[in-house]
Design a protein around this motif. Structure first.
Motif, PDB file in Angstrom:
ATOM      1  N   ARG A 115       0.819  -1.212   0.000  1.00  0.00           N
ATOM      2  CA  ARG A 115       0.000   0.000   0.000  1.00  0.00           C
ATOM      3  C   ARG A 115       0.854   1.265   0.000  1.00  0.00           C
ATOM      4  O   ARG A 115       0.557   2.234  -0.697  1.00  0.00           O
ATOM      5  CB  ARG A 115      -0.929  -0.018   1.199  1.00  0.00           C
ATOM      6  N   LYS A 119       0.841   4.158  -2.857  1.00  0.00           N
ATOM      7  CA  LYS A 119       0.557   5.555  -2.534  1.00  0.00           C
ATOM      8  C   LYS A 119       1.561   6.501  -3.199  1.00  0.00           C
ATOM      9  O   LYS A 119       1.207   7.598  -3.608  1.00  0.00           O
ATOM     10  CB  LYS A 119       0.563   5.735  -1.021  1.00  0.00           C
ATOM     11  N   SER A 124      -4.376   3.385  -4.926  1.00  0.00           N
ATOM     12  CA  SER A 124      -4.884   2.774  -3.695  1.00  0.00           C
ATOM     13  C   SER A 124      -5.298   1.350  -4.006  1.00  0.00           C
ATOM     14  O   SER A 124      -5.620   1.033  -5.154  1.00  0.00           O
ATOM     15  CB  SER A 124      -6.097   3.546  -3.182  1.00  0.00           C
TER      16      SER A 124
END
Length: 133
Positions: A115, A119, A124
């Motif tokens: 994640r 980012k 996402s």
């Protein structure tokens, strides 16, 4: 510069180019495949859900706009929902999420683990499914 140093530098640059190319070209397909085989269910309290438009880019550099719903959760982070979302129904899908309510989200384990890296690229994790808890 000696021939040995020149050869080592050439190999390092060649490796770097191959690695970066593989990361950007094959990486998304590998991650998607891993996510489809390794699902995780999270229970999250939704803080907001908004209809928006995402974009894709193929290996050939051609991109397209994709309708999506961006879902924010204070305890689970940010997700995008694209499955079942069209330009015509994106506002309706977003309005189905009630702020403060808990939902069970199914997402790919690989996307959740990387994640932070996603980012960096403005992405996402994508929800595979959801339901009210």
């Amino acid at each position: 510069m000696s021939k040995t140093k020149a050869w080592v530098l050439f190999l390092l640059w060649a490796f770097l180019i191959v690695f970066v190319s593989a990361f950007f070209l094959a990486g998304p397909a590998v991650l998607r495949s891993y996510d489809n085989a390794h699902n995780v269910t999270l229970t999250c309290e939704v803080s907001s859900a908004k209809a928006s438009t995402g974009s894709t880019r193929s290996a050939k550099g051609v991109g397209a706009s994709i309708p999506q719903v961006v879902i924010e959760s204070g305890d689970c982070g940010k997700f995008v929902l694209r499955t079942g979302v069209t330009a015509d129904n994106s506002d309706d899908v977003a309005s189905r999420f009630e702020a403060g309510a808990e939902y069970e989200f199914e997402a790919g384990d690989g996307s959740l683990k990387v994640r932070g890296l996603l980012k960096l690229f403005g992405a996402s994790p994508e929800l595979l499914s959801y339901r009210r808890a």
